[in-house]
Design a protein around this motif. Structure first.
Motif, mmCIF file in Angstrom:
data_model
loop_
_atom_site.group_PDB
_atom_site.id
_atom_site.type_symbol
_atom_site.label_atom_id
_atom_site.label_comp_id
_atom_site.label_asym_id
_atom_site.label_seq_id
_atom_site.Cartn_x
_atom_site.Cartn_y
_atom_site.Cartn_z
ATOM 1 N N ASN A 80 40.501 29.948 30.584
ATOM 2 C CA ASN A 80 40.143 31.223 29.975
ATOM 3 C C ASN A 80 41.344 32.052 29.506
ATOM 4 N N LEU A 81 42.544 31.463 29.575
ATOM 5 C CA LEU A 81 43.749 32.127 29.042
ATOM 6 C C LEU A 81 44.420 31.158 28.061
ATOM 7 N N ASP A 107 27.307 43.440 30.315
ATOM 8 C CA ASP A 107 28.091 42.718 31.323
ATOM 9 C C ASP A 107 27.280 42.490 32.589
ATOM 10 N N ALA A 158 45.780 43.719 33.779
ATOM 11 C CA ALA A 158 44.734 43.017 33.033
ATOM 12 C C ALA A 158 45.288 41.764 32.351
ATOM 13 N N THR A 159 44.460 40.732 32.303
ATOM 14 C CA THR A 159 44.719 39.555 31.466
ATOM 15 C C THR A 159 43.450 39.347 30.628
ATOM 16 N N GLY A 160 43.431 38.347 29.791
ATOM 17 C CA GLY A 160 42.206 38.109 29.037
ATOM 18 C C GLY A 160 42.383 37.017 28.019
ATOM 19 N N ARG A 161 41.257 36.574 27.528
ATOM 20 C CA ARG A 161 41.219 35.459 26.583
ATOM 21 C C ARG A 161 42.097 35.716 25.349
ATOM 22 N N SER A 162 42.189 36.996 24.951
ATOM 23 C CA SER A 162 42.958 37.307 23.735
ATOM 24 C C SER A 162 44.416 37.644 24.040
ATOM 25 N N SER A 163 44.818 37.607 25.315
ATOM 26 C CA SER A 163 46.206 37.939 25.651
ATOM 27 C C SER A 163 47.160 36.910 25.060
ATOM 28 N N THR A 168 40.649 37.539 33.929
ATOM 29 C CA THR A 168 40.564 38.946 33.517
ATOM 30 C C THR A 168 41.654 39.808 34.131
ATOM 31 N N LYS A 169 42.336 39.293 35.186
ATOM 32 C CA LYS A 169 43.365 40.106 35.832
ATOM 33 C C LYS A 169 44.344 39.233 36.590
ATOM 34 N N THR A 177 34.194 35.338 35.657
ATOM 35 C CA THR A 177 34.445 35.045 34.244
ATOM 36 C C THR A 177 34.310 33.549 33.979
#
Lengths: 305, 305
Positions: free
Chosen positions: B88-89, B205, B35-40, B13-14, B144
């Motif tokens: 997760n990325l 959450d 921020a990072t995330g699965r959709s990045s 997530t980050k 996460t």
């Protein structure tokens, strides 16, 4: 005088002992075996250990003497106290096995090195067998119970109390029902035979199951599939945790059919939760000699007197 | 010139970065997050890493220079290649993160040490936190995803390819249905929230789940029970395999309620398959600082120039 060591392996169905020469080899003809078992009393077990040790010593040349002993035992073990509590030998809980072997061998307890049997096997396979050159590896025994041992980054990894390697106590869901069970409760020889019996197969042991598998008896085929699937899953979890490169599997029930390794491989390939897992599973190379060879090599851990 | 190192932690997530002084401490005010995330996309992730690294470097005194970097990353990692494939990325598979950080830090790739994030955390907790003095221990992060790292017999245990510690990929049966699932699929924050949503709880959450638990919402209570039970079972299997003395658990979802640790303890006590298991589970002490502190201490592995 010629110096010998004694190697002892205590398991759920037998105890074996042999003389070990100065080069770490088992002395031909010195290997002796006595029965043990779930119903054995503590006195029975003491007689079995002393009997095997005495028989092994009887092969010693007249100029020989025993100066040390290496002992592998079914676990759990308590290394600091030299005590064992083998799951499949309920009469012994906290039993001072190192002291008993010292008495039988005629040496001081300080000259006895005790380790988990699975650690003896992985040590032997790493030095002489299927795990030669491996830096991060596991040895497994699938027999009356399921045990094992680890090599981590090239070294022997006994864990906090000496009990690392208990792969048989991996908690899994039953492959059919999902009920919580250990790998050993699902996939040991007796567990698989009992499972097959519960489905109508009338055989009594792993050898009969092996014959039924060769004859393609459907319950025997399903039983072997069940065993390999559960082993594959436990290996996957272990590989995720310690990042294993290779696993060697031995023990009587691992010989039920060579197909067992294909089922394990397929499970690892199909159910891997992690792309980085790249573990190879192969049959152990040293067979029934591994526990004693590993126990023999424990003696090298002793400081020279 | 004053020499600094850079610590980087890449998660699902980050991404965080901070300057590290010569004593291994994070430089106050230098910590930066993106921020990072699965959709990045891969470009998003590159911008996030470079953004965090650049912001951390902006805190450097005028006489300072960055000479090395320690990087913790969600796994799997490929240490030899300096590459990462965080579960997760999904945009990054075999991505050369060590090289990217070297570019951002203005150092040679040889001056970048990459390790699994869980290994950074266990390293930090062993040096400064809840695992001080432990010889055989595990650090876990429940967030996460679920990750971890191992200390084996006093040493850092990266495994064959650098991926040891993937406790989140332990294969378990679902506590309700028995269906095969990883610990992470059962007990990560998003998995537990999704499970509760599937049973009618409408929160979004972990923080909302924590509030619902405090209000004794029955689905939230059951969700926390499910999480702790699965974690306890995975810890039991890990303890059987490597003979752990202590486990420290951190991460955002580990703070859902202090009761989570009671559920884990009860599971370990009630479901232990092995009398020798004597593992203590406690909250991680360093909290959100652990990944960066561990990444910072990786720099000490570099040979002095």
């Amino acid at each position: 005088m010629t110096d010998y060591a004694l190697a002892v392996d205590l398991g759920g169905t037998k105890v074996e002992a042999a003389l070990v020469d100065g080069a770490g080899a088992l002395v031909p003809g010195s290997r002796a075996r006595r029965a043990t078992g779930r119903s054995s009393s503590s006195t029975d077990l003491e007689a079995a250990v002393i009997g095997a040790v005495t028989a092994a010593r009887a092969s010693m040349p007249p100029d020989g003497r025993v100066i040390a002993a290496g002992v592998g035992s079914a676990g759990p073990v308590d290394l600091a106290g030299g005590r064992v509590s083998p799951i499949n030998l309920p009469a012994w809980r906290g039993y001072p096995l190192a002291h008993l072997v010292a008495i039988g061998a005629g040496v001081d307890t300080d000259a006895v090195v005790l380790r988990l049997d699975g650690q003896c096997i992985v040590l032997a396979e790493q030095r002489l067998g299927a795990l030669r050159g491996a830096r991060t590896a596991m040895g497994m025994v699938v027999s009356t119970g399921i045990g094992g041992g680890l090599v981590i980054d090239g070294g022997f990894a006994p864990g906090a109390s000496g009990n690392a390697g208990h792969i048989g106590q991996t908690l899994l869901g039953d492959p059919e029902t999902g009920a919580l069970a250990t790998l050993e409760e699902i996939a040991s020889g007796p567990a698989i035979v009992a499972w097959a019996n519960g489905r109508g197969w009338a055989g009594r042991d792993g050898e009969e199951l092996a014959a039924a598998y060769r004859a393609r008896h459907p319950i025997a085929v399903a039983a072997v599939e069940r065993c390999g699937t559960a082993i594959g899953r436990a290996v996957l979890s272990a590989a995720a945790l310690v990042d294993l490169e290779v696993v060697a599997i031995g023990g009587g029930f691992a010989k039920v059919t060579p197909d067992l390794f294909g089922i394990i491989d397929r499970t690892i390939r199909d159910e891997s939760p992690l792309a980085s897992i790249d573990v190879v599973v192969r049959p152990a190379a040293l067979g029934d000699d591994a526990p004693l060879l590993g126990a023999a090599s424990l003696v090298s851990e002793l400081q020279p007197a």
